[in-house]
Design a protein around this motif. Structure first.
Motif, PDB file in Angstrom:
ATOM      1  N   LEU A 182     -29.850 155.773   3.585  1.00 32.12           N
ATOM      2  CA  LEU A 182     -30.801 155.181   2.644  1.00 32.12           C
ATOM      3  C   LEU A 182     -31.166 153.809   3.162  1.00 32.12           C
ATOM      4  O   LEU A 182     -30.270 152.987   3.426  1.00 32.12           O
ATOM      5  N   VAL A 183     -32.461 153.541   3.326  1.00 28.96           N
ATOM      6  CA  VAL A 183     -32.862 152.231   3.826  1.00 28.96           C
ATOM      7  C   VAL A 183     -33.676 151.489   2.760  1.00 28.96           C
ATOM      8  O   VAL A 183     -34.571 152.068   2.148  1.00 28.96           O
ATOM      9  N   ALA A 184     -33.312 150.239   2.529  1.00 27.25           N
ATOM     10  CA  ALA A 184     -34.014 149.417   1.534  1.00 27.25           C
ATOM     11  C   ALA A 184     -34.820 148.349   2.264  1.00 27.25           C
ATOM     12  O   ALA A 184     -34.246 147.407   2.819  1.00 27.25           O
ATOM     13  N   PRO A 185     -36.164 148.463   2.265  1.00 27.12           N
ATOM     14  CA  PRO A 185     -36.964 147.343   2.775  1.00 27.12           C
ATOM     15  C   PRO A 185     -36.990 146.226   1.733  1.00 27.12           C
ATOM     16  O   PRO A 185     -36.417 146.377   0.642  1.00 27.12           O
ATOM     17  N   ALA A 186     -37.657 145.141   2.045  1.00 23.97           N
ATOM     18  CA  ALA A 186     -37.689 143.991   1.129  1.00 23.97           C
ATOM     19  C   ALA A 186     -38.115 144.434  -0.259  1.00 23.97           C
ATOM     20  O   ALA A 186     -39.067 145.207  -0.414  1.00 23.97           O
ATOM     21  N   GLY A 187     -37.400 143.976  -1.269  1.00 21.24           N
ATOM     22  CA  GLY A 187     -37.761 144.283  -2.654  1.00 21.24           C
ATOM     23  C   GLY A 187     -37.020 145.490  -3.216  1.00 21.24           C
ATOM     24  O   GLY A 187     -37.057 145.740  -4.413  1.00 21.24           O
ATOM     25  N   GLN A 188     -36.344 146.268  -2.350  1.00 17.96           N
ATOM     26  CA  GLN A 188     -35.648 147.468  -2.853  1.00 17.96           C
ATOM     27  C   GLN A 188     -34.124 147.321  -2.835  1.00 17.96           C
ATOM     28  O   GLN A 188     -33.398 148.278  -3.081  1.00 17.96           O
ATOM     29  N   GLU A 189     -33.660 146.075  -2.566  1.00 18.23           N
ATOM     30  CA  GLU A 189     -32.213 145.863  -2.443  1.00 18.23           C
ATOM     31  C   GLU A 189     -31.491 146.138  -3.769  1.00 18.23           C
ATOM     32  O   GLU A 189     -30.410 146.747  -3.786  1.00 18.23           O
ATOM     33  N   LEU A 213     -28.080 152.581  -6.979  1.00 19.54           N
ATOM     34  CA  LEU A 213     -27.711 153.894  -6.433  1.00 19.54           C
ATOM     35  C   LEU A 213     -26.255 153.890  -5.967  1.00 19.54           C
ATOM     36  O   LEU A 213     -25.523 154.862  -6.169  1.00 19.54           O
ATOM     37  N   LEU A 214     -25.838 152.765  -5.358  1.00 23.59           N
ATOM     38  CA  LEU A 214     -24.451 152.668  -4.888  1.00 23.59           C
ATOM     39  C   LEU A 214     -23.475 152.702  -6.061  1.00 23.59           C
ATOM     40  O   LEU A 214     -22.432 153.352  -5.998  1.00 23.59           O
ATOM     41  N   ALA A 215     -23.856 152.033  -7.159  1.00 25.05           N
ATOM     42  CA  ALA A 215     -22.962 151.979  -8.325  1.00 25.05           C
ATOM     43  C   ALA A 215     -22.811 153.357  -8.976  1.00 25.05           C
ATOM     44  O   ALA A 215     -21.740 153.721  -9.444  1.00 25.05           O
ATOM     45  N   GLU A 216     -23.904 154.140  -8.961  1.00 23.67           N
ATOM     46  CA  GLU A 216     -23.880 155.467  -9.602  1.00 23.67           C
ATOM     47  C   GLU A 216     -23.342 156.548  -8.679  1.00 23.67           C
ATOM     48  O   GLU A 216     -22.911 157.610  -9.131  1.00 23.67           O
ATOM     49  N   GLY A 217     -23.398 156.291  -7.363  1.00 19.87           N
ATOM     50  CA  GLY A 217     -23.178 157.367  -6.389  1.00 19.87           C
ATOM     51  C   GLY A 217     -21.721 157.734  -6.180  1.00 19.87           C
ATOM     52  O   GLY A 217     -20.806 156.988  -6.505  1.00 19.87           O
ATOM     53  N   ILE A 218     -21.537 158.920  -5.609  1.00 22.86           N
ATOM     54  CA  ILE A 218     -20.209 159.378  -5.203  1.00 22.86           C
ATOM     55  C   ILE A 218     -20.279 159.593  -3.693  1.00 22.86           C
ATOM     56  O   ILE A 218     -21.170 160.289  -3.203  1.00 22.86           O
ATOM     57  N   GLY A 219     -19.345 158.972  -2.970  1.00 24.81           N
ATOM     58  CA  GLY A 219     -19.335 159.154  -1.511  1.00 24.81           C
ATOM     59  C   GLY A 219     -20.495 158.470  -0.815  1.00 24.81           C
ATOM     60  O   GLY A 219     -20.857 158.825   0.308  1.00 24.81           O
ATOM     61  N   LEU A 220     -21.110 157.528  -1.518  1.00 24.59           N
ATOM     62  CA  LEU A 220     -22.225 156.780  -0.931  1.00 24.59           C
ATOM     63  C   LEU A 220     -21.689 155.375  -0.690  1.00 24.59           C
ATOM     64  O   LEU A 220     -21.159 154.758  -1.613  1.00 24.59           O
ATOM     65  N   ARG A 221     -21.812 154.875   0.557  1.00 28.24           N
ATOM     66  CA  ARG A 221     -21.256 153.544   0.794  1.00 28.24           C
ATOM     67  C   ARG A 221     -22.275 152.667   1.514  1.00 28.24           C
ATOM     68  O   ARG A 221     -23.139 153.168   2.250  1.00 28.24           O
ATOM     69  N   GLU A 222     -22.122 151.373   1.254  1.00 22.45           N
ATOM     70  CA  GLU A 222     -23.042 150.414   1.851  1.00 22.45           C
ATOM     71  C   GLU A 222     -22.825 150.396   3.376  1.00 22.45           C
ATOM     72  O   GLU A 222     -21.703 150.591   3.843  1.00 22.45           O
ATOM     73  N   LEU A 223     -23.890 150.212   4.113  1.00 16.94           N
ATOM     74  CA  LEU A 223     -23.796 150.205   5.564  1.00 16.94           C
ATOM     75  C   LEU A 223     -24.442 148.934   6.084  1.00 16.94           C
ATOM     76  O   LEU A 223     -25.526 148.537   5.627  1.00 16.94           O
ATOM     77  N   ALA A 251     -27.436 152.150   2.985  1.00 11.19           N
ATOM     78  CA  ALA A 251     -26.254 152.875   2.504  1.00 11.19           C
ATOM     79  C   ALA A 251     -26.244 154.235   3.180  1.00 11.19           C
ATOM     80  O   ALA A 251     -27.280 154.722   3.647  1.00 11.19           O
ATOM     81  N   ILE A 252     -25.066 154.843   3.213  1.00 15.29           N
ATOM     82  CA  ILE A 252     -24.960 156.136   3.892  1.00 15.29           C
ATOM     83  C   ILE A 252     -24.143 157.128   3.077  1.00 15.29           C
ATOM     84  O   ILE A 252     -23.131 156.754   2.468  1.00 15.29           O
ATOM     85  N   GLU A 253     -24.628 158.367   3.020  1.00 14.64           N
ATOM     86  CA  GLU A 253     -23.838 159.489   2.470  1.00 14.64           C
ATOM     87  C   GLU A 253     -23.485 160.335   3.683  1.00 14.64           C
ATOM     88  O   GLU A 253     -24.347 161.005   4.248  1.00 14.64           O
ATOM     89  N   GLU A 254     -22.210 160.267   4.097  1.00 11.10           N
ATOM     90  CA  GLU A 254     -21.861 160.905   5.366  1.00 11.10           C
ATOM     91  C   GLU A 254     -21.677 162.409   5.268  1.00 11.10           C
ATOM     92  O   GLU A 254     -21.834 163.129   6.252  1.00 11.10           O
ATOM     93  N   ASP A 255     -21.334 162.889   4.078  1.00 13.27           N
ATOM     94  CA  ASP A 255     -20.994 164.305   3.932  1.00 13.27           C
ATOM     95  C   ASP A 255     -22.175 165.207   3.622  1.00 13.27           C
ATOM     96  O   ASP A 255     -21.987 166.307   3.125  1.00 13.27           O
ATOM     97  N   ALA A 256     -23.396 164.741   3.845  1.00 12.00           N
ATOM     98  CA  ALA A 256     -24.566 165.583   3.574  1.00 12.00           C
ATOM     99  C   ALA A 256     -24.749 166.582   4.725  1.00 12.00           C
ATOM    100  O   ALA A 256     -24.057 166.494   5.735  1.00 12.00           O
ATOM    101  N   PHE A 257     -25.645 167.540   4.549  1.00  8.92           N
ATOM    102  CA  PHE A 257     -25.863 168.509   5.648  1.00  8.92           C
ATOM    103  C   PHE A 257     -27.216 169.206   5.549  1.00  8.92           C
ATOM    104  O   PHE A 257     -27.817 169.282   4.490  1.00  8.92           O
ATOM    105  N   ASP A 258     -27.669 169.701   6.716  1.00 14.88           N
ATOM    106  CA  ASP A 258     -28.838 170.583   6.786  1.00 14.88           C
ATOM    107  C   ASP A 258     -28.372 171.964   6.339  1.00 14.88           C
ATOM    108  O   ASP A 258     -27.225 172.354   6.601  1.00 14.88           O
ATOM    109  N   MET A 259     -29.272 172.708   5.720  1.00 18.00           N
ATOM    110  CA  MET A 259     -28.935 174.082   5.333  1.00 18.00           C
ATOM    111  C   MET A 259     -29.851 175.057   6.084  1.00 18.00           C
ATOM    112  O   MET A 259     -31.026 174.754   6.301  1.00 18.00           O
ATOM    113  N   ASP A 260     -29.318 176.210   6.442  1.00 14.53           N
ATOM    114  CA  ASP A 260     -30.144 177.276   7.028  1.00 14.53           C
ATOM    115  C   ASP A 260     -30.614 178.150   5.856  1.00 14.53           C
ATOM    116  O   ASP A 260     -29.942 179.102   5.448  1.00 14.53           O
TER     117      ASP A 260
END
Ligand SMILES: Cc1cc2nc3c(=O)[nH]c(=O)nc-3n(C[C@H](O)[C@H](O)[C@H](O)COP(=O)(O)OP(=O)(O)OC[C@H]3O[C@@H](n4cnc5c(N)ncnc54)[C@H](O)[C@@H]3O)c2cc1C
Length: 370
Positions: free
Chosen positions: A91-98, A104-114, A135-144
């Motif tokens: 997840l990338v926050a440009p200016a104004g979206q910090e 999102l970090l406060a609500e998220g599970i397994g989401l950590r600031e990077l 921020a990054i969610e490392e356990d996400a994945f592509d699905m076939d």
């Protein structure tokens, strides 16, 4: 007209209908009725094929979490290929979206600031100065998605279920405790239970059964494939702007899927991409990523269908005996599908749905009855 008798008729062979039918087939005689000549022709065949836990309302997150095990460890014989490929979501926050990122970090599970420098290491095409926080969610994945859909359809057939392609459900009537579904192919299917898994058409199907719809809104979303050379993107994470006005995901090792994350309300139809939306996707992406786009290789659009409050609409319609909704999957219909199919089957079979049962009050279609 000959009538074919079943225990359950599922209308719509997208991922929703296929998973319901597969979960019911071992214990029920199931007919899966599909208007098109191929299952998955509409939304299911047009998704971005990504699984993210921190996405959507709480009912969706619950089913997404409960589906993970199936995707990573499908039952023997379900597929010959892995259904997933591990890929982080950045997840990338440009200016104004910090501040939004902090929420999102406060609500998220397994989401950590990077660290911003770390984000740049993962995606070196990020423009210097664009990212203010990440921020990054490392356990996400592509699905076939195709392998998932075909696996479920195989389960339906293995257990004696019938997949009736080119059968658009028309008149739907209840007579003497049995639903009669007439189709465009001149067939009649009869069963005490109908599951409405018709995606963008679910309100239309309800009206054919004499029921008011739920005020579902199909929304167009666009995706395009570009060649990001010379960037080597195969191992990049999915990149999502925090305000969700664009995202990219590596595709087939050397390409990049780009979307403007559009959500344009429309009516149920075979939706096509608008050139303007493709141009907007590229323009927004280029504000964040220094990628030159010489040519769009292909583009498509699909419908993401939402209920008025954005949560799912799953369960019995109390106004008509034996009519069960499985609708409103929005942008999460693939990632929630294994748990969603099981939940609908448990509701129909009168079984305890376990942990998934806790979302039932939030997804009750009766909340829109007024
Ligand atoms: C661009 C895009 C990106 C997306 N990305 C993701 C993602 O990364 N992850 C994710 O989980 N989800 C994603 N989604 C959402 C996901 O694709 C949908 O939520 C999901 O496919 C919905 O499945 P469905 O079975 O309800 O609908 P559909 O796949 O549309 O199936 C409904 C079926 O019902 C049939 N039907 C309609 N009326 C009748 C009738 N009268 N008789 C018989 N059949 C009928 C239709 O022909 C259709 O095949 C995305 C969607 C889009 C468009």
């Amino acid at each position: 007209m000959d009538t074919r008798n079943f225990d359950v008729i599922v209308i719509g062979a997208g991922i929703a209908g296929a998973t319901c039918a597969a979960a019911l087939a071992p214990t029920h005689r199931v007919a899966l009725v599909e208007a098109e000549e191929a299952a998955g022709y509409h939304s299911t065949g047009r998704s971005a094929a990504f699984w993210i836990l921190n996405y959507g309302p709480p009912d969706v997150r619950t089913l997404t979490g409960l589906s993970r095990q199936f995707f990573e460890h499908p039952p023997a014989g379900f597929t010959e290929h892995p259904l997933t490929r591990r890929r982080a979501m950045l997840l990338v926050a440009p200016a104004g979206q910090e501040a939004q990122l902090q929420t999102l970090l406060a609500e998220g599970i397994g989401l950590r600031e990077l660290d911003v420098a770390k984000a740049w290491e993962l995606v070196p095409a990020l423009r210097p100065g664009y990212v203010r926080a990440a921020a990054i969610e490392e356990d996400a994945f592509d699905m076939d998605v195709d392998a998932i859909l075909q696996g479920y359809l195989r389960q339906v057939r293995t257990h004696g279920g019938v997949l009736a392609l080119r059968h658009r459900a028309g008149r739907i009537e209840r007579q003497d405790g049995v639903w009669q579904v007439e189709t465009s192919a001149g067939a009649r299917f009869a069963a005490p239970v109908v599951v409405n898994a018709a995606g963008a058409w679910a309100d239309e199907v309800a009206r054919q059964a004499g029921l008011p719809g739920l005020r579902l809104v199909p929304c167009r979303r666009t995706a395009a494939i570009i060649d990001p050379a010379p960037w080597q993107v195969a191992d990049w994470p999915m990149v999502n702007e925090v305000a969700h006005t664009w995202y990219v995901r590596p595709e087939a090792r050397t390409k990049l899927l780009v979307s403007p994350a559009d959500q344009t309300p429309t009516h149920p139809h075979d939706v096509q991409p608008e050139e303007l939306d493709v141009a907007i996707a590229i323009d927004r992406m280029q504000q964040g990523l220094g990628i030159e786009v010489r040519r769009v290789e292909r583009s498509w659009a699909g419908l993401r269908t939402f209920t008025p409050d954005g949560s799912l609409a799953f369960g019995w319609d109390k106004r008509a005996e034996g009519f069960c909704w499985c609708a409103g999957q929005g942008g999460y219909g693939i990632q929630t599908s294994p748990a969603a199919g099981r939940l609908i089957a448990d509701i129909i079979a009168g079984r305890d749905p376990g942990e998934a049962g806790r979302i039932l009050p939030a997804v009750d279609p009766g909340r829109f009855a007024a």
